[in-house]
Structures are given as structure tokens and as C-alpha cells.
Scaffold this active site. Structure first.
Site, PDB file in Angstrom:
ATOM      1  N   MET A 119      32.373 -36.610  -7.113  1.00 10.85           N
ATOM      2  CA  MET A 119      32.348 -36.527  -8.565  1.00 10.85           C
ATOM      3  C   MET A 119      31.018 -35.892  -8.999  1.00 10.85           C
ATOM      4  SD  MET A 119      35.243 -37.785  -9.208  1.00 10.85           S
ATOM      5  CE  MET A 119      35.313 -38.088 -10.972  1.00 10.85           C
ATOM      6  N   SER A 131      31.031 -43.312 -12.957  1.00 10.64           N
ATOM      7  CA  SER A 131      31.721 -42.086 -12.591  1.00 10.64           C
ATOM      8  C   SER A 131      32.638 -41.765 -13.745  1.00 10.64           C
ATOM      9  CB  SER A 131      32.506 -42.286 -11.316  1.00 10.64           C
ATOM     10  OG  SER A 131      33.100 -43.554 -11.331  1.00 10.64           O
ATOM     11  N   CYS A 132      32.550 -40.566 -14.209  1.00  7.40           N
ATOM     12  CA  CYS A 132      33.279 -40.235 -15.423  1.00  7.40           C
ATOM     13  C   CYS A 132      34.726 -39.953 -15.097  1.00  7.40           C
ATOM     14  CB  CYS A 132      32.693 -39.003 -16.063  1.00  7.40           C
ATOM     15  SG  CYS A 132      30.930 -38.958 -15.939  1.00  7.40           S
ATOM     16  N   ILE A 133      35.585 -40.303 -16.006  1.00  8.49           N
ATOM     17  CA  ILE A 133      37.003 -40.020 -15.815  1.00  8.49           C
ATOM     18  C   ILE A 133      37.237 -38.542 -16.080  1.00  8.49           C
ATOM     19  CG2 ILE A 133      37.815 -40.488 -18.152  1.00  8.49           C
ATOM     20  CD1 ILE A 133      40.148 -41.993 -16.708  1.00  8.49           C
TER      21      ILE A 133
END
Lengths: 411, 102
Positions: free
Chosen positions: A156, B100-102
Site C-alpha cells: 500500500m 492503510s487507506c482504503i
């Protein structure tokens, strides 16, 4: 005459050109937009292309069509941003700026993982974050009748973080329709500790994976792709074998950011999360996937950012303080297969919850719940994208800041 | 939520992460580590200090960041904090779980 220069004519850059052309004084300001590519892709469509839901023609148009008259469209490669001298070096010549908007986006970097960009790339290892990748994968899926499909996220942040999960759901439907689902094993591999990246979603939507018989491997930080033995290996030597690997490689900002020394480790530009001004240079603003702000890298986010950024550019020109307005608002449809979809609406602080959208009690869209109507919403969005979003036309009833109305909070 | 570690009441969220870093002490870190059957060594503390430093200066924590930390490589990081090393190490360090970004 002063110059406002926009770098990148993707979703964000095109929207900014359209917003600003009618708002900046024409006698005083000249707007330039620079992008070397001729084609504007509808990137959300890359999810549907592999499954023959969209055609090639439906996901691309000529970029020129969306650049408004009165804006100087420069189709050249950007060599470097020279922030000290307020110049942009292009392939042929330089461009000076009074205000710079960086909208250079993000892209995949499969070379970041050993063995990914190997001779098996686009043979047994695919991405669907590029037009070429999605198209190659479409051809592969047409003949894939049995074996292990592994859908994988490298690290991420990634653009449209729910896309890989949607890919797994759509693959399940696709193979069922082709009556080969029982011969195909689908495994979803993520570096996170759950399939959904937001806690609440993981709890309320965990059933989807089970229902669709998709295996889940979490906390998998990939070290390398062992393409000779068709397996991915993580740092503690866990292995997942595949016949077909669909991976989302590391996402990084454009190389021009690195060449200009303006980015972080991943070439994303440090940006104020609420004003969208660059943290280093006051006359540089950043929008969309190019920023390092902790919001989703998604078109809807860029759309909401564009409204705030337009106001802030005007405030900056008039020497007024900037609005600390952008709240990380994102609004995303999640395809769950079988012609159904979910809708989530959230921001920096508020996690996705159940409820109705955009109107309390009425909807018509349901938040965090599968419905056929949401699926139509997602398909209708392609029209909205080309005809409203890029042109900077406000989408009715959907505001730049997230609204709590209709949301079931404290659940 | 309140959690009592070594007779001290600590504010934690529902996942057990400290919500007030000023309450953190080495002793508390040690106790949390025990929940994961981790015996803290100098190398562990070096990593914990680095993590706290990153958080203080508002830098995002990631596995990639560990690679470039100069303190430890990723394989060692997994060996020291088995399971999800970032999740576990941040809990011991008394800092928020990395977003943690979506």
C-alpha cells in the site's frame, strides 16, 4: 501575463483546467496543461475490460476533447520541475510558471519486486492497472479454464484500493457464467491484516469472500515472484502457488517527481492534507494520485479535491489565507459480482458505515450493502465521468465534504 | 478503554493500542511484548525507538520504510516481531497502528 501550469492531463489535471478556465482573469492569466499522451483512459473501466464487460472503445477517448478552449495544451514530455527557478523543463524548451499544479498521478512499478517484470510478465503474471495489462489479461481469461488464480496486492498505497477485491469478485462471477468455477481456485493475497482495508468493512463484509469461496491470505509482504516455479514468496518464506497471477504492483508517483527531487520514497509529493498546497513550495499545488495525503487514490477523491483546490488557487492569487477544507472525502462503488455492488462514503476520520446515500432514509443508493441499484450506479458513472466529472460540472447532491446525513454512525 | 498493566491504568483502544503516548514506559512495552511471547532485546528496542521517532516526526510507517531505515532489514523485522511485525511493533511502541487507506 502570468502563467498557471498544470502538469498532467489525466482526471485531476483535466478537471482543474475546466474549473479554472472560467474563473481566472483572461487578461492576466494564461493556463497551460502539459501531457505527452494523446489518449485519455477511463481508468475505472480497466476493472471491467478483462471480463469482457467493457470494450476497448468504452475506456478511451482522445484527451484533446476534454481540454477547454482557451487553455494551451502542450503535448510534450516533462523532463524536470525546477522549483527554485519556477520553471518546467520540457522535451523542447522551458515553461515558466507563477502557479504550478502537479497532477502527474501514480503508476505501477512492477520492477520493484524481484521476478515480477520477468519473461512471464503478461504470460502468467498480469496487472490490470494499465490499458495494455487489462487487455492482455482479457485475452488470457478468455482461455483460462482451470487452475489457480491468485489476486495479489504488493504494498500500500495503491490506486483504487478496493479494485483488487472487486477483481476477485468479478472473476468468481465470470467463471461461474462460463461454468468452469469448480475447476478454478481463487485466492486473494494481501499485505494487510484483512481483505478490506478499513476495519469496519472487514467486519461487515467478510461474508462476501466466504460466500464466493475465495481463499484469503493476509499479512503477506511479498519478497519475490519465483516465476520458474509459479509461486510468490514472502519475507518469512510463506509461499502461494499460482497458475495465473493477477498482481497489483507497487504504485509510485511519476519519475518526473523523482528527477525533480520533489517526492517521498514512492515519488509522492508531500502535500497539506486539507489545503492541497505543497509543503515545500507555496506556489506549487498538488492534486489526485500525485499527493502523499492519506486519502484514497481515486477519481472521486480527485473530484472533491478539485473543488477545494479551485477555491484555494483563487484565494492564493488574491493573497488570502487558504481554506483547510478538504476532508479526505471518498465515494466508491465496489462491484461484488452477479450484477450487484456496494457503495461506501467516507473521509480521513469517518470510516465507511451503513445508511443511505445521498438522501437520508430515501437513498436511493445503499451504503455498505449489496444492491443491484448500486451496480447500475457504477455503470452509470462512466457516462458521468466523460460528460460531467472531467468537465468540472458539479454532480447533483454530492458535496465536496462528506455529509453525515443518512449514515448510521456508532454502529 | 482502560487496561491495567503492572498496576497502572492505561488508556487503549479496542484493539489494545495506547491512545495516550505519554503513558508509555519501557516496562509497559515489555508487558505488551509478552502478550506476543516476545522477549525484548537491544535490537528490539532499537527498532521501537526508530518507530517512535518516525511517529514523532509525522512520517508514515510502512514495510518499505523499514527497508530504508538503516536499523533493520525486512527479514530481521519479521524475525523479531513474528506475525504482523508492523502491527505488533507499533503496539509495543505505544503508537497508533499504521493506517492503510482504503
Amino acid at each position: 501575463m502570468k502563467n498557471l501550469v498544470i502538469l498532467g492531463a489525466g482526471t485531476s489535471g483535466t478537471m482543474m483546467a475546466n474549473h479554472l478556465v472560467s474563473k481566472l482573469e483572461k487578461k492576466e492569466w494564461r493556463i497551460h496543461i502539459v501531457d505527452q499522451y494523446k489518449t485519455h483512459y477511463y481508468q475505472p473501466g480497466f476493472l471491467f475490460l478483462p471480463f469482457d464487460i467493457y470494450t476497448k472503445e468504452q475506456v478511451q477517448k482522445e484527451g484533446k476533447k476534454f481540454i477547454p478552449r482557451g487553455v494551451n495544451y502542450i503535448q510534450q514530455k516533462i523532463e524536470k520541475i525546477d522549483a527554485n527557478n519556477e520553471l518546467v523543463e520540457l522535451e523542447n524548451g522551458t515553461l515558466s510558471y507563477d502557479i504550478l499544479i502537479i497532477a502527474t498521478g501514480s503508476k505501477i512499478a512492477p520492477n520493484e519486486v524481484e521476478g515480477m517484470l520477468s519473461k512471464e510478465w503478461r504470460k502468467t503474471i498480469f496487472d490490470f492497472y494499465t490499458y495494455e495489462g487489462a487487455l492482455a489479461l482479457r485475452n488470457k481469461l478468455r482461455e483460462f479454464k482451470e487452475g489457480k488464480l491468485v489476486v495479489h496486492i504488493t504494498e500500500m498505497p495503491i490506486k483504487c484500493p478496493v479494485a483488487p477485491l472487486e477483481f476477485a469478485f468479478l472473476a468468481d462471477s465470470y467463471f461461474k457464467k462460463k461454468k468452469v468455477r469448480d475447476k478454478i481456485e481463487i485466492t486473494y493475497v494481501t499485505p494487510l491484516s484483512g481483505a478490506f482495508t478499513k476495519e469496519f468493512c472487514s467486519k461487515s463484509l467478510g461474508y462476501l469472500l466466504e460466500d464466493k469461496n475465495i481463499k484469503l491470505v493476509t499479512d503477506f509482504a511479498i519478497e519475490r515472484v519465483d516465476f520458474a516455479n509459479t509461486k510468490i514468496v514472502d519475507y518469512v518464506d510463506n509461499e502461494v502457488t499460482y497458475d495465473l497471477l493477477v498482481t497489483v504492483p507497487t504504485n509510485m508517483g511519476d519519475e518526473v517527481i523523482e528527477r525533480s527531487s520533489l517526492g517521498d520514497d514512492l515519488n509522492f509529493v508531500p502535500t497539506h492534507p486539507n489545503t492541497l498546497q505543497s509543503l515545500e513550495n507555496e506556489n506549487i499545488f498538488v492534486i489526485g494520485d500525485a499527493t502523499n495525503v492519506p486519502a484514497s487514490k481515486a477519481g472521486s477523491v480527485a473530484h472533491f479535491q478539485a473543488e477545494t483546490l479551485t477555491d484555494n488557487i483563487l484565494l492564493y492569487i488574491n493573497n488570502k489565507p487558504l481554506k483547510e477544507e478538504f476532508d479526505g472525502h471518498a465515494n466508491c462503488f465496489i462491484e461484488t459480482g452477479n450484477n450487484k455492488a456496494l457503495l461506501i462514503d467516507f473521509n480521513y476520520e469517518q470510516e465507511p458505515v451503513t445508511g443511505t446515500f445521498p438522501f437520508a432514509k430515501i437513498g436511493p443508493l445503499q451504503l455498505l450493502k449489496e444492491s443491484v441499484f448500486n451496480h447500475w450506479g457504477k455503470l452509470a458513472f462512466r457516462w458521468i465521468y466523460w460528460n460531467m466529472l472531467l468537465k468540472g460540472i458539479k454532480i447533483p447532491f454530492v458535496s465536496r465534504n462528506m455529509s453525515l446525513s443518512g449514515k448510521n454512525i456508532n454502529k | 478503554m482502560i487496561k491495567t498493566i503492572k498496576k497502572v491504568d492505561i488508556h487503549v483502544n479496542d484493539e489494545g493500542y495506547l491512545t495516550d503516548f505519554s503513558q508509555w514506559t519501557k516496562e509497559i512495552g515489555e508487558e505488551i511484548a509478552k502478550e506476543y511471547e516476545i522477549e525484548m532485546t537491544d535490537k528490539h528496542w532499537e527498532v521501537i525507538n526508530w518507530i517512535q521517532e518516525q511517529v514523532k516526526t509525522n512520517k508514515a510507517l510502512s514495510i518499505r520504510g523499514i527497508k530504508k531505515s538503516g536499523v533493520i532489514d525486512i527479514k530481521q523485522f519479521y524475525a523479531l516481531f513474528p506475525g504482523g511485525p508492523l502491527k505488533v511493533s507499533t503496539k509495543i511502541a505505544g503508537v497508533p497502528k499504521p493506517k492503510s487507506c482504503i
